[in-house]
Enzyme design. Structure first.
Site, short mmCIF file in Angstrom:
data_model
loop_
_atom_site.label_atom_id
_atom_site.label_comp_id
_atom_site.label_asym_id
_atom_site.label_seq_id
_atom_site.Cartn_x
_atom_site.Cartn_y
_atom_site.Cartn_z
CG ASP A 213 -2.03 0.98 1.21
OD1 ASP A 213 -3.04 0.82 0.51
OD2 ASP A 213 -1.86 1.98 1.93
NE ARG A 214 -0.17 6.54 1.00
CZ ARG A 214 -0.43 7.27 -0.10
NH1 ARG A 214 -1.24 6.81 -1.04
NH2 ARG A 214 0.13 8.45 -0.26
CE1 TYR B 199 -4.16 7.38 0.83
CE2 TYR B 199 -3.21 7.56 3.02
CZ TYR B 199 -3.80 6.79 2.03
OH TYR B 199 -4.03 5.46 2.23
CG HIS C 194 -5.69 -3.43 0.91
ND1 HIS C 194 -4.97 -3.11 -0.22
CD2 HIS C 194 -5.28 -2.55 1.88
CE1 HIS C 194 -4.17 -2.08 0.04
NE2 HIS C 194 -4.34 -1.73 1.30
CG HIS D 200 -8.87 6.62 0.97
ND1 HIS D 200 -9.44 5.76 0.05
CD2 HIS D 200 -7.58 6.20 1.11
CE1 HIS D 200 -8.54 4.87 -0.35
NE2 HIS D 200 -7.42 5.13 0.28
#
Length: 300
Positions: free
Chosen positions: A115-116, A220, A280, A160
């Site tokens: 992910d990030r 983000y 996920h 988001h």
């Protein structure tokens, strides 16, 4: 006198040491370090901390030195104020990881991100090709491509991303006022096996995220600005990932209408692209599968 109950210790990766090490630009990172052998750095995703790697890290530690940091702005790592977009750029966060590994004596290492953390790993692969021996990516596409494939009603899954791309003030206030509901909603919606994130770990994620709202939003927000510019510059220059790359992801291509393997192959000529039936949070939901994929990557 009524005895006080013994406090429950916070979750940790068994057998790992917990240290603080220098990143880039004066930032310090918290990390769990364990095992022996060639180094592998594991980067967590959202809304998580290094704890997401607990099952995989234990499995790899018999063969490798495993380093699991909290990213800049997350968990127990430093959370510098976002004085400019570069502070939470993936370039700065990748520099953190390279500095942290060097502080442990590792000038070259394998890097796996979720992910990030996978976006940080991708940037590290482009910025530091001489440092990374192997690159593993879990459940993302590069930032530049991410914005290209998000369109129409199916893109609502990434709402988001648009919320936290807004100018400073509004998203921080909205999220801080409902932090547990906001962050908890992703833990609920994105897991196909909710029991894979037990209550003690879920609580740790929620506490860490609630304490890091400004820096998480800044991370983000960077992906709607400076990170796009960095990716575009590499695309324009024809830059590619020089090391073996393994990507494991859900079938987002089918859901959002694009060819995920082709997207990744444009960046990574030496690519092993895998689809998983896990949700996920695949390192927690399917740790055996993810460990096997990492081991296979490291043999290439």
């Amino acid at each position: 006198m009524t005895p006080h109950p013994t406090p429950t210790p916070p979750p940790a990766i068994p057998g790992f040491d917990h240290v603080r090490l220098p990143g880039a630009d004066g930032v310090e990172l918290a990390a769990a370090v364990g095992g022996h052998g060639s180094p592998v750095v594991l980067l967590h995703g959202f809304p998580q901390t290094h704890l997401m790697w607990r099952h995989v890290a234990e499995r790899l530690a018999g063969e490798h030195t495993v380093i699991c940091p909290d990213l800049r702005g997350y968990g127990a790592s430093d959370k510098p104020a976002a004085a400019g977009p570069e502070v939470y750029s993936k370039r700065a966060m990748a520099a953190d990881v390279v500095a942290l590994a060097a502080a442990l004596g590792h000038e070259r290492f394998a890097l796996v991100g979720h992910d990030r953390g996978a976006l940080v790993a991708f940037r590290a692969g482009l910025d530091h090709p001489e440092t990374l021996t192997h690159l593993g990516i879990l459940d993302v596409v590069p930032t530049l491509d991410m914005w290209d494939v998000l369109h129409g009603v199916p893109a609502a899954v990434g709402y988001h991303l648009f919320l936290m791309a807004q100018p400073p003030g509004l998203p921080e206030t909205l999220i801080a006022n409902s932090a547990d509901v906001f962050f908890g909603s992703f833990l609920d919606a994105w897991a196909r096996t909710p029991a894979a994130v037990p209550e003690s770990v879920r609580s740790a994620y929620l506490r860490a995220s609630a304490a890091a709202v400004p820096s998480i939003v800044a991370d983000y927000r960077a992906s709607a600005g400076i990170d796009v510019a960095h990716d575009q510059a590499d695309r324009d220059a024809g830059s590619q990932l020089a090391m073996p790359v393994t990507v494991v992801q859900q079938d987002w291509g089918a859901r959002l209408g694009y060819d995920a393997s082709s997207v990744w192959r444009a960046w990574a000529p030496d690519l092993d692209h895998r689809l998983t039936g896990a949700g996920h949070f695949m390192a927690e939901e399917a740790p055996e599968e993810i460990t096997e994929a990492i081991r296979a990557l490291l043999l290439r």
